[in-house]
Design a protein around this motif. Structure first.
Motif, PDB file in Angstrom:
ATOM      1  N   PHE A   1       0.838  -1.198   0.000  1.00 13.52           N
ATOM      2  CA  PHE A   1       0.000   0.000   0.000  1.00 13.52           C
ATOM      3  C   PHE A   1       0.875   1.251   0.000  1.00 13.52           C
ATOM      4  N   ALA A   2       1.864   1.286   0.880  1.00  5.47           N
ATOM      5  CA  ALA A   2       2.732   2.457   0.977  1.00  5.47           C
ATOM      6  C   ALA A   2       3.599   2.624  -0.262  1.00  5.47           C
ATOM      7  N   ASP A   3       4.178   1.537  -0.742  1.00  2.00           N
ATOM      8  CA  ASP A   3       5.043   1.632  -1.915  1.00  2.00           C
ATOM      9  C   ASP A   3       4.272   2.113  -3.136  1.00  2.00           C
ATOM     10  N   THR A   4       2.985   1.792  -3.186  1.00  2.00           N
ATOM     11  CA  THR A   4       2.146   2.201  -4.310  1.00  2.00           C
ATOM     12  C   THR A   4       1.721   3.663  -4.209  1.00  2.00           C
ATOM     13  N   LEU A   5       1.289   4.099  -3.008  1.00  2.00           N
ATOM     14  CA  LEU A   5       0.670   5.419  -2.881  1.00  2.00           C
ATOM     15  C   LEU A   5       1.603   6.539  -2.416  1.00  2.00           C
ATOM     16  N   LEU A   6       2.703   6.199  -1.759  1.00  4.20           N
ATOM     17  CA  LEU A   6       3.570   7.251  -1.214  1.00  4.20           C
ATOM     18  C   LEU A   6       3.964   8.317  -2.233  1.00  4.20           C
ATOM     19  N   PRO A   7       4.331   7.950  -3.465  1.00  2.00           N
ATOM     20  CA  PRO A   7       4.761   8.998  -4.397  1.00  2.00           C
ATOM     21  C   PRO A   7       3.648   9.940  -4.847  1.00  2.00           C
ATOM     22  N   ARG A   8       2.413   9.653  -4.513  1.00  2.00           N
ATOM     23  CA  ARG A   8       1.289  10.403  -5.076  1.00  2.00           C
ATOM     24  C   ARG A   8       0.894  11.637  -4.272  1.00  2.00           C
ATOM     25  N   PHE A   9       1.266  11.686  -3.001  1.00  2.00           N
ATOM     26  CA  PHE A   9       0.828  12.791  -2.149  1.00  2.00           C
ATOM     27  C   PHE A   9       2.009  13.366  -1.375  1.00  2.00           C
ATOM     28  N   PRO A  10       2.340  14.647  -1.570  1.00  2.00           N
ATOM     29  CA  PRO A  10       3.395  15.275  -0.757  1.00  2.00           C
ATOM     30  C   PRO A  10       3.062  15.175   0.720  1.00  2.00           C
ATOM     31  N   ARG A  11       4.060  14.996   1.533  1.00  2.00           N
ATOM     32  CA  ARG A  11       3.824  14.778   2.963  1.00  2.00           C
ATOM     33  C   ARG A  11       3.156  15.968   3.636  1.00  2.00           C
ATOM     34  N   THR A  12       3.285  17.173   3.068  1.00  2.00           N
ATOM     35  CA  THR A  12       2.686  18.355   3.677  1.00  2.00           C
ATOM     36  C   THR A  12       1.225  18.558   3.276  1.00  2.00           C
ATOM     37  N   THR A  13       0.724  17.783   2.328  1.00  2.00           N
ATOM     38  CA  THR A  13      -0.674  17.898   1.920  1.00  2.00           C
ATOM     39  C   THR A  13      -1.596  17.627   3.105  1.00  2.00           C
ATOM     40  N   GLU A  14      -2.637  18.442   3.245  1.00  2.00           N
ATOM     41  CA  GLU A  14      -3.580  18.255   4.334  1.00  2.00           C
ATOM     42  C   GLU A  14      -4.932  17.796   3.797  1.00  2.00           C
ATOM     43  N   HIS A  15      -5.600  16.987   4.588  1.00  2.00           N
ATOM     44  CA  HIS A  15      -6.895  16.432   4.174  1.00  2.00           C
ATOM     45  C   HIS A  15      -7.844  16.450   5.359  1.00  2.00           C
ATOM     46  N   LYS A  16      -9.031  17.042   5.148  1.00  2.00           N
ATOM     47  CA  LYS A  16     -10.070  17.011   6.177  1.00  2.00           C
ATOM     48  C   LYS A  16     -10.869  15.723   6.016  1.00  2.00           C
ATOM     49  N   VAL A  17     -10.903  14.925   7.049  1.00  2.00           N
ATOM     50  CA  VAL A  17     -11.502  13.592   6.982  1.00  2.00           C
ATOM     51  C   VAL A  17     -13.015  13.683   7.029  1.00  2.00           C
ATOM     52  N   ALA A  18     -13.650  13.055   6.044  1.00  2.00           N
ATOM     53  CA  ALA A  18     -15.111  12.923   6.031  1.00  2.00           C
ATOM     54  C   ALA A  18     -15.488  11.557   6.582  1.00  2.00           C
ATOM     55  N   ALA A  19     -16.694  11.450   7.094  1.00  2.00           N
ATOM     56  CA  ALA A  19     -17.142  10.180   7.663  1.00  2.00           C
ATOM     57  C   ALA A  19     -17.066   9.060   6.637  1.00  2.00           C
ATOM     58  N   LYS A  20     -17.360   9.365   5.385  1.00  2.00           N
ATOM     59  CA  LYS A  20     -17.334   8.334   4.340  1.00  2.00           C
ATOM     60  C   LYS A  20     -15.925   7.800   4.095  1.00  2.00           C
ATOM     61  N   ASP A  21     -14.914   8.593   4.451  1.00  2.00           N
ATOM     62  CA  ASP A  21     -13.533   8.127   4.278  1.00  2.00           C
ATOM     63  C   ASP A  21     -13.235   6.915   5.156  1.00  2.00           C
ATOM     64  N   LEU A  22     -13.941   6.801   6.259  1.00  2.00           N
ATOM     65  CA  LEU A  22     -13.689   5.736   7.228  1.00  2.00           C
ATOM     66  C   LEU A  22     -14.658   4.570   7.081  1.00  2.00           C
TER      67      LEU A  22
END
Length: 407
Positions: free
Chosen positions: A110-131
């Motif tokens: 999972f990490a090896d696949t997705l890590l390059p896609r999002f800069p570490r400083t990117t912020e995301h507000k979690v929605a209930a549907k995300d969980l």
């Protein structure tokens, strides 16, 4: 706080830095299983021979000779493998291609696949549907809907506490769980991790979700090419949501019955009902960097997966340079193709029986340009030189240096 490692810089620096073995306050990374099939008690009659014919044979595979230490006598894992992270040589193995439930070691893919896609400083507000859709009893780091997290925080939740909630949020950022599973499967195929079948991105027990000790080692080796992957998997403790969390990798953070392993730098642990305990680790002694994967020890003692891993690391460091390998870690498909192309690095012919069962994906995800060297910088494995993966060649020896861990 990054993990200390036993390091030396050329002939100028020598010594070791270890962490105190502390009682770990964080709970073990566990995930309750969904309805699934209990894995067979014996390996299949026919296993993959990718990486060499002996890796498809059942039982211990090792070339014992004068001067080569014998394998530890009390290993109970269903499957394990010891390999040189730099050369790709497999020093010894036991049912290395047995496809078994991987538990949270699947999070390495999972990490090896997705890590390059999002800069570490990117912020995301979690929605209930995300969980939504997390398995009952999943291990969590405590992500809350309505709160904003940085990508860095979410990855720390994945690596330190094996948080399925953090996995689901990152999957939502990637277009959802189904898309992430497809991306992970494509990346596994690109890495030639052909024993691996992805059903859930977090490693939660699901029918037909499997990997192998061989594949998990390929995945870890690929992940360690990425600086963020190295940083996260070697972090011992961090702040998350106003609380201090500790890594549940006992060889990295220590426990009452498991000391911190000298030279350890990650990678990922897991534990579910069907998978049992699983673990892939990387460690360095001097100029030697080894990868060890252990799946499902049958001895049900506390921290047994770490104890058997430590024994295999000890054997590997004693045997390296003396034992004839029994196979190799193959390169990703794109790297092998580049090596075979006119003007590319020379490559040896693939051993018989290495043909994969899946077609080459139309587009590789995140594995092109894999580097040619690892180094220890600040207690972490650090990629030195860019370029393509050199097939059947030793990576240049790393420069080594030591830095005190941050408090």
């Amino acid at each position: 706080m990054p993990a200390p490692m036993n390091t030396a810089r050329r002939s100028l620096l020598a010594g070791a830095a270890t962490l105190l073995s502390l009682a770990v306050t964080a709970p073990a990374a566990l995930a309750a299983p969904a309805a699934g099939r209990t894995p067979a008690a014996t390996p299949p009659a026919h296993m993959s021979t990718l990486g060499g014919a002996r890796l498809g044979r059942p039982g211990n595979q090792v070339n014992l000779a004068p001067g080569v230490p014998v394998l530890p006598k009390d290993l109970t894992a269903r499957s394990w493998i010891v390999s040189d992270a730099q050369t790709g040589e497999v020093l010894a193995a036991h049912d290395a291609h047995w496809a078994l439930p991987p538990a949270s070691t699947m999070k390495m893919l999972f990490a090896d696949t997705l890590l390059p896609r999002f800069p570490r400083t990117t912020e995301h507000k979690v929605a209930a549907k995300d969980l939504a859709g997390m398995g009952e009893g999943s291990s969590v780091v405590g992500v809350r809907a309505g709160r904003t997290y940085s990508v860095r925080d979410l990855w720390l939740g994945v690596f330190l506490r094996s948080g399925n909630d953090a996995v689901h949020v990152l999957s939502a950022m990637n277009g959802g769980v189904a898309q992430t599973v497809r991306d992970m499967q494509q990346h596994a195929d690109e890495l030639q991790a052909l024993d691996t079948h992805v059903v859930s991105p977090d490693g939660y027990d699901e029918p037909h979700q499997v990997s192998s000790a061989y594949d998990l080692t390929l995945i870890a080796r690929s992940g360690l090419q990425k600086k963020d992957f190295r940083d996260y998997c070697s972090t011992v403790s961090a702040d998350f949501g106003g609380e201090r969390i500790r890594n549940t990798n006992r060889l990295l953070s220590g426990d009452t019955d498991v000391p911190v392993y000298q030279g350890i730098a990650g990678v990922k642990n897991g534990n579910t009902t069907h998978a049992g305990a699983t673990f892939t680790g990387v460690a360095q002694r001097g100029s030697r960097v080894l990868l060890v994967t252990v799946m499902n020890p049958q001895k049900r003692e506390h921290n047994e997966v770490y104890k058997e891993t430590a024994k295999l690391f000890d054997w590997g460091f004693q045997a390296a340079g003396k034992v004839e390998p029994v196979g190799e870690l193959v390169p990703p498909r794109s790297a092998a193709s580049a090596s075979a192309a006119p003007g590319g690095p020379p490559t040896a012919s693939a051993p018989a029986g290495q043909a994969g069962s899946r077609p080459t994906p139309a587009a590789a995800t995140g594995s092109r340009g894999i580097g040619t060297a690892l180094a220890l910088v600040g207690g972490l494995l650090v990629l030195l030189a860019g370029g393509v993966f050199l097939v059947n060649r030793r990576w240049p020896l790393p420069d080594l240096m030591h830095r005190r861990p941050r408090p």
